[in-house]
Motif scaffolding. Structure first.
Motif, PDB file in Angstrom:
ATOM      1  N   LEU A 170      -0.313  10.184  15.948  1.00 60.27           N
ATOM      2  CA  LEU A 170       0.749   9.531  15.177  1.00 60.27           C
ATOM      3  C   LEU A 170       0.367   9.375  13.705  1.00 60.27           C
ATOM      4  CD1 LEU A 170       1.875   6.736  17.689  1.00 60.27           C
ATOM      5  CD2 LEU A 170       3.015   8.907  17.205  1.00 60.27           C
ATOM      6  N   SER A 171      -0.854   8.890  13.458  1.00 59.34           N
ATOM      7  CA  SER A 171      -1.245   8.640  12.065  1.00 59.34           C
ATOM      8  C   SER A 171      -1.418   9.945  11.293  1.00 59.34           C
ATOM      9  CB  SER A 171      -2.541   7.815  12.019  1.00 59.34           C
ATOM     10  OG  SER A 171      -3.618   8.505  12.609  1.00 59.34           O
ATOM     11  N   ALA A 172      -1.958  10.994  11.950  1.00 58.20           N
ATOM     12  CA  ALA A 172      -2.119  12.282  11.261  1.00 58.20           C
ATOM     13  C   ALA A 172      -0.762  12.857  10.873  1.00 58.20           C
ATOM     14  CB  ALA A 172      -2.884  13.258  12.149  1.00 58.20           C
ATOM     15  N   THR A 173       0.209  12.784  11.782  1.00 61.95           N
ATOM     16  CA  THR A 173       1.545  13.305  11.496  1.00 61.95           C
ATOM     17  C   THR A 173       2.238  12.476  10.429  1.00 61.95           C
ATOM     18  OG1 THR A 173       1.703  14.051  13.793  1.00 61.95           O
ATOM     19  CG2 THR A 173       3.739  13.992  12.526  1.00 61.95           C
ATOM     20  N   ALA A 174       2.111  11.147  10.551  1.00 61.36           N
ATOM     21  CA  ALA A 174       2.717  10.262   9.550  1.00 61.36           C
ATOM     22  C   ALA A 174       2.106  10.500   8.175  1.00 61.36           C
ATOM     23  CB  ALA A 174       2.525   8.800   9.974  1.00 61.36           C
ATOM     24  N   MET A 175       0.794  10.701   8.125  1.00 57.58           N
ATOM     25  CA  MET A 175       0.130  10.919   6.848  1.00 57.58           C
ATOM     26  C   MET A 175       0.517  12.271   6.245  1.00 57.58           C
ATOM     27  SD  MET A 175      -3.908  10.401   6.031  1.00 57.58           S
ATOM     28  CE  MET A 175      -3.883   8.975   7.094  1.00 57.58           C
ATOM     29  N   MET A 176       0.561  13.310   7.086  1.00 53.49           N
ATOM     30  CA  MET A 176       0.960  14.630   6.592  1.00 53.49           C
ATOM     31  C   MET A 176       2.363  14.594   6.011  1.00 53.49           C
ATOM     32  SD  MET A 176      -1.285  17.268   7.125  1.00 53.49           S
ATOM     33  CE  MET A 176      -0.328  18.730   7.543  1.00 53.49           C
ATOM     34  N   SER A 177       3.285  13.907   6.694  1.00 50.90           N
ATOM     35  CA  SER A 177       4.673  13.896   6.233  1.00 50.90           C
ATOM     36  C   SER A 177       4.882  12.972   5.037  1.00 50.90           C
ATOM     37  CB  SER A 177       5.604  13.476   7.383  1.00 50.90           C
ATOM     38  OG  SER A 177       5.312  12.169   7.821  1.00 50.90           O
ATOM     39  N   THR A 178       4.090  11.910   4.951  1.00 54.68           N
ATOM     40  CA  THR A 178       4.249  10.942   3.866  1.00 54.68           C
ATOM     41  C   THR A 178       3.513  11.368   2.605  1.00 54.68           C
ATOM     42  OG1 THR A 178       4.411   9.159   5.499  1.00 54.68           O
ATOM     43  CG2 THR A 178       3.951   8.507   3.234  1.00 54.68           C
TER      44      THR A 178
ATOM     45  N   THR B 229       0.846  -1.198   0.000  1.00 60.16           N
ATOM     46  CA  THR B 229       0.000   0.000   0.000  1.00 60.16           C
ATOM     47  C   THR B 229       0.878   1.242   0.000  1.00 60.16           C
ATOM     48  OG1 THR B 229      -0.133   0.275   2.421  1.00 60.16           O
ATOM     49  CG2 THR B 229      -1.712  -1.236   1.384  1.00 60.16           C
ATOM     50  N   GLU B 230       0.299   2.356  -0.413  1.00 61.12           N
ATOM     51  CA  GLU B 230       1.047   3.605  -0.467  1.00 61.12           C
ATOM     52  C   GLU B 230       0.808   4.480   0.750  1.00 61.12           C
ATOM     53  OE1 GLU B 230       0.014   5.520  -4.103  1.00 61.12           O
ATOM     54  OE2 GLU B 230       1.418   4.347  -5.300  1.00 61.12           O
ATOM     55  N   LEU B 231      -0.428   4.461   1.288  1.00 62.49           N
ATOM     56  CA  LEU B 231      -0.750   5.408   2.349  1.00 62.49           C
ATOM     57  C   LEU B 231      -1.589   4.780   3.463  1.00 62.49           C
ATOM     58  CD1 LEU B 231      -1.544   8.545   0.163  1.00 62.49           C
ATOM     59  CD2 LEU B 231       0.376   8.297   1.736  1.00 62.49           C
ATOM     60  N   ARG B 232      -1.409   3.500   3.702  1.00 68.44           N
ATOM     61  CA  ARG B 232      -2.123   2.840   4.805  1.00 68.44           C
ATOM     62  C   ARG B 232      -1.092   2.313   5.782  1.00 68.44           C
ATOM     63  NH1 ARG B 232      -7.455   2.328   3.617  1.00 68.44           N
ATOM     64  NH2 ARG B 232      -8.016   2.606   1.423  1.00 68.44           N
ATOM     65  N   PHE B 233      -1.244   2.717   7.037  1.00 72.75           N
ATOM     66  CA  PHE B 233      -0.219   2.409   8.026  1.00 72.75           C
ATOM     67  C   PHE B 233      -0.572   1.170   8.840  1.00 72.75           C
ATOM     68  CE2 PHE B 233       0.176   6.967   7.265  1.00 72.75           C
ATOM     69  CZ  PHE B 233       1.528   7.048   6.966  1.00 72.75           C
ATOM     70  N   ASP B 234       0.469   0.416   9.161  1.00 72.74           N
ATOM     71  CA  ASP B 234       0.356  -0.668  10.134  1.00 72.74           C
ATOM     72  C   ASP B 234       0.425  -0.020  11.506  1.00 72.74           C
ATOM     73  OD1 ASP B 234       0.931  -2.680  12.006  1.00 72.74           O
ATOM     74  OD2 ASP B 234       1.944  -3.923  10.516  1.00 72.74           O
ATOM     75  N   MET B 235      -0.725   0.106  12.179  1.00 79.86           N
ATOM     76  CA  MET B 235      -0.784   0.879  13.407  1.00 79.86           C
ATOM     77  C   MET B 235       0.042   0.257  14.526  1.00 79.86           C
ATOM     78  SD  MET B 235      -1.801   3.786  14.294  1.00 79.86           S
ATOM     79  CE  MET B 235      -2.734   4.059  12.795  1.00 79.86           C
ATOM     80  N   ASP B 236       0.146  -1.059  14.538  1.00 76.94           N
ATOM     81  CA  ASP B 236       0.977  -1.703  15.563  1.00 76.94           C
ATOM     82  C   ASP B 236       2.434  -1.281  15.414  1.00 76.94           C
ATOM     83  OD1 ASP B 236      -1.168  -2.999  16.703  1.00 76.94           O
ATOM     84  OD2 ASP B 236      -0.919  -4.830  15.515  1.00 76.94           O
ATOM     85  N   ARG B 237       2.911  -1.222  14.186  1.00 75.13           N
ATOM     86  CA  ARG B 237       4.289  -0.803  13.940  1.00 75.13           C
ATOM     87  C   ARG B 237       4.470   0.685  14.224  1.00 75.13           C
ATOM     88  NH1 ARG B 237       7.154  -2.405   8.644  1.00 75.13           N
ATOM     89  NH2 ARG B 237       8.897  -1.837   9.988  1.00 75.13           N
ATOM     90  N   LEU B 238       3.499   1.490  13.789  1.00 78.40           N
ATOM     91  CA  LEU B 238       3.613   2.942  13.965  1.00 78.40           C
ATOM     92  C   LEU B 238       3.666   3.314  15.440  1.00 78.40           C
ATOM     93  CD1 LEU B 238       3.690   5.508  12.159  1.00 78.40           C
ATOM     94  CD2 LEU B 238       1.239   5.742  12.587  1.00 78.40           C
ATOM     95  N   THR B 239       2.953   2.576  16.279  1.00 78.97           N
ATOM     96  CA  THR B 239       2.903   2.898  17.706  1.00 78.97           C
ATOM     97  C   THR B 239       4.010   2.234  18.521  1.00 78.97           C
ATOM     98  OG1 THR B 239       1.296   1.102  18.045  1.00 78.97           O
ATOM     99  CG2 THR B 239       0.415   3.319  17.706  1.00 78.97           C
ATOM    100  N   THR B 240       4.883   1.475  17.851  1.00 78.29           N
ATOM    101  CA  THR B 240       5.941   0.789  18.616  1.00 78.29           C
ATOM    102  C   THR B 240       7.329   0.893  17.999  1.00 78.29           C
ATOM    103  OG1 THR B 240       5.432  -1.312  17.482  1.00 78.29           O
ATOM    104  CG2 THR B 240       4.352  -0.909  19.615  1.00 78.29           C
ATOM    105  N   THR B 241       7.434   1.098  16.683  1.00 76.05           N
ATOM    106  CA  THR B 241       8.745   0.975  16.029  1.00 76.05           C
ATOM    107  C   THR B 241       9.207   2.245  15.331  1.00 76.05           C
ATOM    108  OG1 THR B 241       7.796   0.132  13.958  1.00 76.05           O
ATOM    109  CG2 THR B 241       8.339  -1.496  15.653  1.00 76.05           C
TER     110      THR B 241
END
Length: 452
Positions: free
Chosen positions: A403-411, A246-258
């Motif tokens: 986390l997801s809003a910031t990750a999405m804005m930057s990505t 995927t291009e813009l869908r985050f693995d939330m488990d990874r985003l919140t831990t890694t």
């Protein structure tokens, strides 16, 4: 609310557990604390938090796609605060409360932020003739929520087959979430309540779910985009947390831990910005606090800003990063750097004994050169969501949103502040009742990144 409805809340001393506090004799239909707490815990900390996060992420992505066209040309915007208030607020409101809420009042979001901007005049109980606009905003919002409730009830009752009602993932097209549908029925059945009092309670909930997390996400994004090198690091960490294929869908488990740097900036945003009072009261028995006690019926208040700026606890790297400033790496520990980590040297540090070995091992296994994110040893010092049974039930959702809003804005976007050399000033004119916000407009330019 009318006074009869208010009295139910004021007279409830039973607590939020199934078993009432010893000494309380409030009947079940008057146990406002228990019912509201139970609803929020089940709806925001249970299995529904993952699909709810995904809905917010999808809605926010759509908001950004509509707001920023695919083009190599820059779009200039007046204020990053307004940008996020409009688009992230819309995503949260639609995901939690459904499209009906803002569809029947297209100025709902605007009114909500105007209400928030002047809410201290209501907290100070100024009369309506002194602040008529604030009373009008509040009453308009309550009226809008009442219309939403009425429409949702009618549509739910007419939807005999359940085609558009509750879904397996907790979504309800009329109510937003099954939590809100069940909450409406529960609140209306309590002693002294009527449709207007339930709408008033929901206004408090809507206000709480939007007006703290959106400014916090704004603070986090502002700190990221003030420094191009930081923005690139956050973009790299975020891209490593995308779901495969995927291009813009985050693995939330990874985003919140890694994503150590992003997590450190998230934690620092809350340390730096959250300024709330945490009250505790024991109605019938003295409350033990440290070596003393608070008499029964009296209230103790802990202020997060005082805890978050305690010079005896927090590391400032020898004064290089004072506690009234934002340090992106404050929560990162490098086991080979004695000046790293959130705790001041000499305090009980996560770098002591077995934890030191654990963090060193994590650091060696990590692909990041930033260090290891940690809040160990900060119990009672980092308390943005309160603590114990009364800790904010929306804390996991708030973290995921930020986390997801910031990750999405930057990505998804390229964002450049138009005056990066001037640090954005953050203040809280209502100390103890919210989070710090920018005191100035933050002009920026933005364009869509081309995904490869």
């Amino acid at each position: 609310m009318n006074q009869k409805a208010v009295d139910t809340y004021l007279h409830d001393t039973s607590g939020c557990k199934v078993q009432s506090i010893p000494g309380s004799h409030v009947r079940w239909s008057g146990r406002a604390s228990y019912y509201t707490h139970k609803s929020l815990v089940e709806g925001l900390l249970g299995e529904g938090v993952a699909p709810l996060t995904e809905r917010i992420e999808n809605l926010f992505r759509s908001e950004l796609e509509d707001a920023v066209p695919i083009s190599s040309e820059w779009t200039y915007e007046w204020d990053l605060t307004d940008f996020l208030q409009e688009h992230l607020s819309s995503a949260i409101l639609q995901a939690l409360y459904g499209p009906l809420l803002i569809r029947q009042d297209d100025e709902f979001i605007s009114k909500l932020w105007k209400y928030d901007n002047g809410i201290m005049s209501l907290m100070r109980r100024l009369p309506s003739w002194m602040v008529p606009k604030m009373y009008r905003y509040r009453d308009d919002l309550v009226d809008s929520i009442m219309r939403w409730h009425h429409q949702a009830v009618q549509l739910s009752e007419s939807d005999i087959r359940g085609t558009h009602g509750p879904q397996p993932d907790g979504f309800d097209v009329y109510w937003g979430t099954t939590m809100m549908r069940d909450r409406y029925k529960t609140l209306l059945a309590m002693d002294g309540q009527d449709p207007r009092s339930v709408a008033s309670t929901d206004l408090a909930f809507i206000w709480a779910t939007v007006t703290n997390v959106v400014p916090s996400a704004m603070t986090l994004c502002t700190q990221v985009f003030q420094d191009n090198s930081l923005a690139e690091k956050i973009r790299t960490e975020s891209q490593q947390c995308l779901q495969p294929g995927t291009e813009l869908r985050f693995d939330m488990d990874r985003l919140t831990t890694t994503a150590p740097l992003l997590l450190s900036m998230y934690a620092e945003t809350l340390r730096f910005g959250v300024q709330i009072h945490i009250p505790r009261c024991s109605p019938y028995q003295p409350l033990a606090v440290g070596n003393g006690s608070v008499p029964a019926g009296k209230m103790a208040i802990i202020n997060t800003a005082i805890a978050h700026t305690d010079e005896d606890v927090w590391n400032t790297a020898g004064g290089k990063h004072p506690l009234d400033t934002f340090w992106p790496q404050r929560f990162l520990i490098n086991p080979f750097d004695n000046e790293s980590g959130p705790l001041k040297q000499g305090t009980t540090s996560p770098l002591s004994s077995p934890t030191q070995n654990k963090i060193r091992e994590m650091s060696q296994q990590s692909s990041s050169s930033e260090g290891v994110f940690s809040t160990e040893g900060l119990d009672g010092s980092w308390i943005p969501f309160g603590g114990g049974q009364h800790a904010c039930p929306g804390r996991l959702l708030a973290k995921r949103i930020m986390l997801s809003a910031t990750a999405m804005m930057s990505t998804m976007l390229e964002v450049e502040l138009l005056d990066p050399e001037t640090p954005v000033k953050f203040e809280s004119p209502r100390f103890g009742f919210g989070v710090r916000k920018p005191v100035m407009e933050v002009p920026f330019r933005v364009r869509r990144r081309i995904q490869h």
